[in-house]
Scaffold this motif. Sequence first.
Motif, PDB file in Angstrom:
ATOM      1  N   GLN A  13       0.790  -1.196  -0.148  1.00  0.00           N
ATOM      2  CA  GLN A  13       0.070   0.094  -0.095  1.00  0.00           C
ATOM      3  C   GLN A  13       1.015   1.117   0.079  1.00  0.00           C
ATOM      4  O   GLN A  13       2.025   1.125   0.487  1.00  0.00           O
ATOM      5  CB  GLN A  13      -1.025   0.151   1.248  1.00  0.00           C
ATOM      6  CG  GLN A  13      -2.085  -1.052   1.392  1.00  0.00           C
ATOM      7  CD  GLN A  13      -2.764  -0.859   2.421  1.00  0.00           C
ATOM      8  OE1 GLN A  13      -2.653  -0.327   3.410  1.00  0.00           O
ATOM      9  NE2 GLN A  13      -4.110  -1.471   2.117  1.00  0.00           N
ATOM     10  N   GLY A  16       3.785   2.239   2.310  1.00  0.00           N
ATOM     11  CA  GLY A  16       4.580   1.048   2.911  1.00  0.00           C
ATOM     12  C   GLY A  16       6.089   0.719   2.458  1.00  0.00           C
ATOM     13  O   GLY A  16       6.724   1.751   1.874  1.00  0.00           O
ATOM     14  N   VAL A 129       2.587  -0.674  -5.995  1.00  0.00           N
ATOM     15  CA  VAL A 129       2.215   0.101  -4.977  1.00  0.00           C
ATOM     16  C   VAL A 129       0.895   0.670  -5.416  1.00  0.00           C
ATOM     17  O   VAL A 129       0.406   1.477  -6.159  1.00  0.00           O
ATOM     18  CB  VAL A 129       3.018   1.485  -4.815  1.00  0.00           C
ATOM     19  CG1 VAL A 129       2.731   2.324  -3.515  1.00  0.00           C
ATOM     20  CG2 VAL A 129       4.448   0.958  -4.514  1.00  0.00           C
ATOM     21  N   SER A 130      -0.174   0.265  -4.467  1.00  0.00           N
ATOM     22  CA  SER A 130      -1.542   0.554  -4.669  1.00  0.00           C
ATOM     23  C   SER A 130      -2.407   0.187  -3.361  1.00  0.00           C
ATOM     24  O   SER A 130      -1.957  -0.654  -2.642  1.00  0.00           O
ATOM     25  CB  SER A 130      -2.256  -0.519  -5.824  1.00  0.00           C
ATOM     26  OG  SER A 130      -3.467  -0.088  -5.919  1.00  0.00           O
ATOM     27  N   SER A 131      -3.593   0.870  -3.356  1.00  0.00           N
ATOM     28  CA  SER A 131      -4.399   0.713  -1.953  1.00  0.00           C
ATOM     29  C   SER A 131      -5.425  -0.331  -2.598  1.00  0.00           C
ATOM     30  O   SER A 131      -6.442  -0.530  -1.836  1.00  0.00           O
ATOM     31  CB  SER A 131      -4.838   2.111  -1.814  1.00  0.00           C
ATOM     32  OG  SER A 131      -5.462   2.683  -2.830  1.00  0.00           O
TER      33      SER A 131
END
Length: 131
Positions: A13, A16, A129-131
Amino acid sequence: QVQLVESGGGLVQPGGSLRLSCSTSGFTLDNYHIGWFRQAPGKEREGVSCIYSRAVSTNYADSVKGRFTISRDNTRNTVYLQMNNLKPEDTAVYYCAGDSSYATVYAGISIPGAYRYLEVWGQGTLVTVSS
């Protein structure tokens, strides 16, 4: 066969952290200067960071300064890239590459397209990198 092997990629996320590792197959790391590079979909490969063979010098791209840290443990034949405060724009396949010339490695992370001159490459590890 002389080769580098990356590991440690994955999905994280925003905000992070991940630690990438670059190990060797077929040779010892001591005399090689190592760079980390990344390539996002549809974009040119770009330099991230590099480290001298004896770890006395490191360099970083402006986009990762203060967030990424490169280090190496020659006793373990491994170079690390600690990535903190990750952002969606850090999403890419990350590659490590080595050369016996630090000038070549430094140019590789500093000059667009110059990465092509590095001697040894790994196969890459994906960082998302992703929510």
